[in-house]
Design an enzyme around this catalytic site. Structure first.
Site, mmCIF file in Angstrom:
data_model
loop_
_atom_site.group_PDB
_atom_site.id
_atom_site.type_symbol
_atom_site.label_atom_id
_atom_site.label_comp_id
_atom_site.label_asym_id
_atom_site.label_seq_id
_atom_site.Cartn_x
_atom_site.Cartn_y
_atom_site.Cartn_z
ATOM 1 N N VAL A 69 113.179 107.184 63.532
ATOM 2 C CA VAL A 69 114.291 106.062 63.824
ATOM 3 C C VAL A 69 114.280 105.664 65.054
ATOM 4 C CG1 VAL A 69 116.737 105.846 63.555
ATOM 5 C CG2 VAL A 69 115.585 107.389 61.862
ATOM 6 N N GLU A 102 114.847 138.606 75.703
ATOM 7 C CA GLU A 102 114.215 139.147 74.530
ATOM 8 C C GLU A 102 112.736 139.664 75.175
ATOM 9 O OE1 GLU A 102 112.865 134.806 73.086
ATOM 10 O OE2 GLU A 102 114.916 135.510 72.952
ATOM 11 N N GLU A 154 112.285 111.720 58.831
ATOM 12 C CA GLU A 154 111.668 112.817 59.847
ATOM 13 C C GLU A 154 110.257 112.172 60.401
ATOM 14 O OE1 GLU A 154 112.131 116.130 61.164
ATOM 15 O OE2 GLU A 154 110.082 115.353 62.033
ATOM 16 N N ASN A 185 109.167 128.264 65.953
ATOM 17 C CA ASN A 185 110.153 129.305 66.680
ATOM 18 C C ASN A 185 109.909 130.506 66.341
ATOM 19 O OD1 ASN A 185 111.840 130.161 64.906
ATOM 20 N ND2 ASN A 185 113.203 128.080 65.217
ATOM 21 N N GLY A 186 110.302 131.452 67.429
ATOM 22 C CA GLY A 186 110.320 132.797 67.179
ATOM 23 C C GLY A 186 111.008 133.830 65.895
ATOM 24 N N TYR A 200 117.524 122.250 62.042
ATOM 25 C CA TYR A 200 118.914 123.306 61.566
ATOM 26 C C TYR A 200 120.071 122.378 61.190
ATOM 27 C CZ TYR A 200 115.695 127.009 62.794
ATOM 28 O OH TYR A 200 114.616 127.915 62.891
ATOM 29 N N GLY A 201 120.561 121.633 61.905
ATOM 30 C CA GLY A 201 121.760 120.998 61.681
ATOM 31 C C GLY A 201 121.682 119.787 60.702
ATOM 32 N N MET A 241 113.995 134.302 65.878
ATOM 33 C CA MET A 241 115.244 135.185 66.247
ATOM 34 C C MET A 241 116.646 134.549 65.808
ATOM 35 S SD MET A 241 113.759 136.704 69.930
ATOM 36 C CE MET A 241 112.870 135.389 70.104
ATOM 37 N N ASN A 281 119.603 133.056 71.519
ATOM 38 C CA ASN A 281 118.766 131.969 70.856
ATOM 39 C C ASN A 281 119.469 131.289 70.192
ATOM 40 O OD1 ASN A 281 117.584 135.005 70.921
ATOM 41 N ND2 ASN A 281 115.754 133.925 71.182
ATOM 42 N N PHE A 324 119.573 128.752 67.348
ATOM 43 C CA PHE A 324 119.556 128.241 65.984
ATOM 44 C C PHE A 324 120.835 128.837 64.905
ATOM 45 C CE2 PHE A 324 115.658 131.036 64.532
ATOM 46 C CZ PHE A 324 116.312 131.715 63.419
ATOM 47 N N HIS A 344 114.831 126.039 74.407
ATOM 48 C CA HIS A 344 116.535 125.825 74.062
ATOM 49 C C HIS A 344 117.207 124.867 74.622
ATOM 50 C CE1 HIS A 344 116.222 130.921 73.642
ATOM 51 N NE2 HIS A 344 115.488 130.003 72.429
HETATM 52 P P1 FDA Z 1 115.411 120.515 65.682
HETATM 53 O O1 FDA Z 1 114.745 120.150 66.888
HETATM 54 O O2 FDA Z 1 114.932 121.582 64.963
HETATM 55 O O3 FDA Z 1 114.945 119.446 64.777
HETATM 56 C C1 FDA Z 1 114.947 117.938 65.127
HETATM 57 C C2 FDA Z 1 114.202 117.275 63.997
HETATM 58 O O4 FDA Z 1 114.092 115.890 64.170
HETATM 59 C C3 FDA Z 1 112.543 117.602 64.391
HETATM 60 O O5 FDA Z 1 111.670 117.723 63.153
HETATM 61 C C4 FDA Z 1 111.995 116.097 64.977
HETATM 62 O O6 FDA Z 1 110.651 115.800 64.762
HETATM 63 C C5 FDA Z 1 112.970 115.192 64.287
HETATM 64 N N1 FDA Z 1 113.120 113.903 64.997
HETATM 65 C C6 FDA Z 1 113.429 113.726 66.382
HETATM 66 N N2 FDA Z 1 113.802 112.646 66.666
HETATM 67 C C7 FDA Z 1 113.480 111.854 65.620
HETATM 68 C C8 FDA Z 1 113.925 110.544 65.266
HETATM 69 N N3 FDA Z 1 114.207 109.528 66.163
HETATM 70 N N4 FDA Z 1 113.483 109.924 64.121
HETATM 71 C C9 FDA Z 1 113.016 110.854 63.145
HETATM 72 N N5 FDA Z 1 113.210 112.109 63.161
HETATM 73 C C10 FDA Z 1 113.307 112.687 64.419
HETATM 74 N N6 FDA Z 1 115.838 129.412 68.637
HETATM 75 C C11 FDA Z 1 116.239 130.792 67.934
HETATM 76 O O7 FDA Z 1 117.686 130.456 67.694
HETATM 77 N N7 FDA Z 1 115.508 131.624 67.766
HETATM 78 C C12 FDA Z 1 114.263 131.674 68.172
HETATM 79 O O8 FDA Z 1 113.714 132.668 68.045
HETATM 80 C C13 FDA Z 1 113.711 130.529 69.065
HETATM 81 N N8 FDA Z 1 112.343 130.516 69.518
HETATM 82 C C14 FDA Z 1 111.913 129.282 69.773
HETATM 83 C C15 FDA Z 1 110.715 129.228 70.105
HETATM 84 C C16 FDA Z 1 109.916 127.990 70.377
HETATM 85 C C17 FDA Z 1 108.515 127.834 70.657
HETATM 86 C C18 FDA Z 1 110.859 126.781 70.552
HETATM 87 C C19 FDA Z 1 110.361 125.574 70.606
HETATM 88 C C20 FDA Z 1 112.194 126.817 70.032
HETATM 89 C C21 FDA Z 1 112.980 128.050 69.744
HETATM 90 N N9 FDA Z 1 114.194 128.157 69.280
HETATM 91 C C22 FDA Z 1 114.481 129.359 69.048
HETATM 92 C C23 FDA Z 1 115.029 127.032 69.724
HETATM 93 C C24 FDA Z 1 115.294 126.287 68.055
HETATM 94 O O9 FDA Z 1 114.291 126.184 67.654
HETATM 95 C C25 FDA Z 1 116.076 125.140 68.505
HETATM 96 O O10 FDA Z 1 117.251 125.313 69.076
HETATM 97 C C26 FDA Z 1 116.396 124.523 67.225
HETATM 98 O O11 FDA Z 1 115.149 124.135 66.454
HETATM 99 C C27 FDA Z 1 117.127 123.178 67.247
HETATM 100 O O12 FDA Z 1 117.561 122.852 66.057
HETATM 101 P P2 FDA Z 1 118.288 121.074 65.837
HETATM 102 O O13 FDA Z 1 118.828 121.050 64.477
HETATM 103 O O14 FDA Z 1 118.907 120.870 67.065
HETATM 104 O O15 FDA Z 1 116.969 120.205 65.885
#
Ligand code: FDA
Length: 502
Positions: free
Chosen positions: A245, A356, A35, A114-115, A15-16, A117, A479, A481, A441
């Site tokens: 990385v 939820e 990635e 993810n779900g 997301y970020g 939400m 949640n 994101f 999370h």
């Molecule tokens: P995010 O984890 O999304 O992305 C990081 C990326 O960087 C990944 O693709 C990873 O492979 C890559 N990466 C990591 N290290 C690296 C490296 N060294 N070099 C290159 N690439 C690298 N939230 C919500 O709001 N609603 C919901 O319904 C849900 N439901 C849910 C279900 C499940 C099963 C999970 C696992 C998570 C959720 N979440 C959620 C949480 C939500 O998905 C989570 O908070 C965000 O994806 C986090 O976003 P970020 O931008 O922090 O990183």
């Protein structure tokens, strides 16, 4: 091929990262995204991009011998998990002793698994966790911008009342109301119009085919279809997949050189390459970005990084539980994989809970009401660097998870007592009714205003930024994101205006 230099690099595609890359691209800044996972757009032998949830194959998980689903058992039987071949699958579970963290791997990060939400936090709580961020600006500008970019939509409340696929949610709502608790609809980035058509049988099923944690073949507006598609559309952003990385090195002229490991889908290291940049954005998620900076500090590559790197990590108070319904309260064999309703008891002065109502998409009647509760757990973990494995280790004890259970128990004991129902003791591998040994999370590790300034600029270094969930101090009350995306939108606007020379 990887270039030697890119003016801006964004690590990760969650997301970020995605929001940051879009705004850099729109500003005409040539940006490379790195990635470690795959681009999920090629159908497998079954004609689908993602595997089936109920019959998972190697596509399900990131280099595991066996799937590791959150519901470990049913009637104490180990029927949820299957042996698989180690492969660059879409869902990772990183296991650290008493805490396991679920993550998405691939272009789109967590949005792939993810779900969906899409919840904006309560303003009063947002002000409590990030008091130095201007809430007027967030709620007036950046939350709406994030929700638009993400493709958030609301369920049709009339359809909700009559459809088959949310009978499970209506049963849980009835039980909550009987105990005096109110529920609220949860916005989503799953296309609710598509879901309607799934139930009508006019389109291929995804949410109604139990798809969620191992990817959705249809219906979901994951980041590859929203922010990342728009970023690529600017013509200034490229994405390199299967590139992890490992190291961040600063050159005497202030630019950064990354050591990047390229692997194939079986995990073979193909090469280690170097690429340099002026502006470096960390969007590798709470675990990924925190590990990169912790390693850089502890190996002496970026020795001026602050003590706050690796601190302030939390689970967003996650705890999962099931209730056993009466035999006449059927939850239905057709259940949407996408939750649409939550029990909102966040205003409770002692035990705030936002729970939820989760599906049990088993394809058969289970009489289980499942919940993922988000609680206000004040405990925080931290990371230490382990030189033997060259990795970050989370320090978190099971006792630190107890406040999450206490809060959930306080709410669900009341719901059980008003309905003369009980917990389910067969879902988490042993007889525990509450599962707090994993989180969906992960938040924190590089907290805004502590490891960084108030806009995500890493302390001690220039042109080095954090954009992801590691900025959030362990809790958002909902949640996460939408919060992650909105903060990234806010920070990149400032960085583009003040730092980036075009
Ligand atoms: P995010 O984890 O999304 O992305 C990081 C990326 O960087 C990944 O693709 C990873 O492979 C890559 N990466 C990591 N290290 C690296 C490296 N060294 N070099 C290159 N690439 C690298 N939230 C919500 O709001 N609603 C919901 O319904 C849900 N439901 C849910 C279900 C499940 C099963 C999970 C696992 C998570 C959720 N979440 C959620 C949480 C939500 O998905 C989570 O908070 C965000 O994806 C986090 O976003 P970020 O931008 O922090 O990183």
């Amino acid at each position: 091929p990887l270039p030697d230099y890119s003016p801006a690099i964004v690590i990760g595609t969650g997301y970020g990262a995605a929001a940051t890359a879009l705004r850099l691209g729109e500003a005409g800044v040539s940006t490379l995204m790195l990635e470690m996972g795959q681009l999920w757009n090629e159908p497998g032998p079954d004609g689908k991009v993602f595997c089936q949830m109920l019959n998972p194959d190697q596509r399900s998980m990131w280099f595991k011998n066996r799937t590791q689903a959150p519901l470990a058992s049913f009637l104490w039987l180990d029927i949820a998990n299957h042996d698989i071949k180690p492969y660059a699958g879409v869902l990772d579970r990183v296991n650290f002793g008493d805490m396991s963290v679920y993550l998405g791997r691939g272009v789109g990060g967590g949005s792939l698994v993810n779900g969906a939400m899409a919840v904006t936090p309560k303003r009063s709580y947002f002000e409590e966790i990030l008091p130095r961020v201007d809430a007027d600006e967030m709620y007036g500008k950046y939350f709406p911008r994030a929700n638009t970019g993400l493709g958030m939509n609301q369920i049709d409340p009339q359809w909700f009342e009559t459809c088959k696929s949310y009978q499970f949610a209506r049963v849980s709502r009835k039980a909550a109301q009987k105990a005096g608790f109110s529920t609220t609809f949860v916005p989503s980035v799953y296309d609710f119009e598509y879901l309607k058509q799934e139930e009508a049988g006019t389109v291929p099923r995804s949410a109604l085919a139990s798809e969620v944690i191992y990817g959705n073949n249809y219906g979901k507006r994951s980041l590859d279809k929203t922010y990342l598609a728009a970023a690529l559309g600017t013509g200034h952003v490229t994405i390199q997949t299967m590139h992890e990385v490992r190291e961040i090195i600063q050159q005497p002229d202030g630019t950064y050189t990354l050591a990047v490991r390229e692997i194939d889908v079986l995990g073979n290291v193909l090469s280690t390459k170097h690429v340099s940049t002026k502006y470096l954005f960390l969007g590798a998620g709470s675990l990924g970005s925190t590990e990169l900076l912790l390693r850089a500090r502890e190996t002496g590559r970026l020795p001026a990084l602050p003590e706050a790197v690796g601190q302030g990590w939390g689970t967003n108070g996650n705890v999962m539980l099931g209730r056993a319904n009466h035999i006449w309260d059927t939850t239905g064999s057709l259940q949407s994989g996408m939750p649409a309703l939550g029990i909102d008891n966040w205003n409770d002065p002692v035990h705030p809970v936002f729970a939820e109502i989760a599906p049990v998409p088993a394809g058969l009647e289970t009489w289980v009401s499942l919940y993922l509760a988000i609680t206000k757990n004040p405990e925080r973990g931290h990371f230490t660097y382990d030189p033997v494995t060259d990795s970050a280790k989370l320090q978190w004890t099971s006792a630190q998870g107890q406040p999450s259970i206490d809060a959930a128990k306080s709410l669900f004991d009341k719901i059980n007592s008003a309905n003369t129902t009980i917990y389910r003791y067969d879902l988490f591998g042993d007889t525990r009714p509450f599962e707090n040994r994993f989180t969906y999370h992960p938040l924190g590790g590089l907290v805004l205003g502590q490891a960084t300034d108030d806009y995500g600029r890493v302390k001690g270094y220039r042109n080095l930024y954090v954009t992801d969930g590691s900025l959030i101090p362990g809790s958002t009350g909902v949640n996460p994101f939408v919060t992650i995306t909105a903060l990234a939108e806010r920070n990149i606007e400032r960085v583009l205006a003040e730092d980036v020379v075009r």
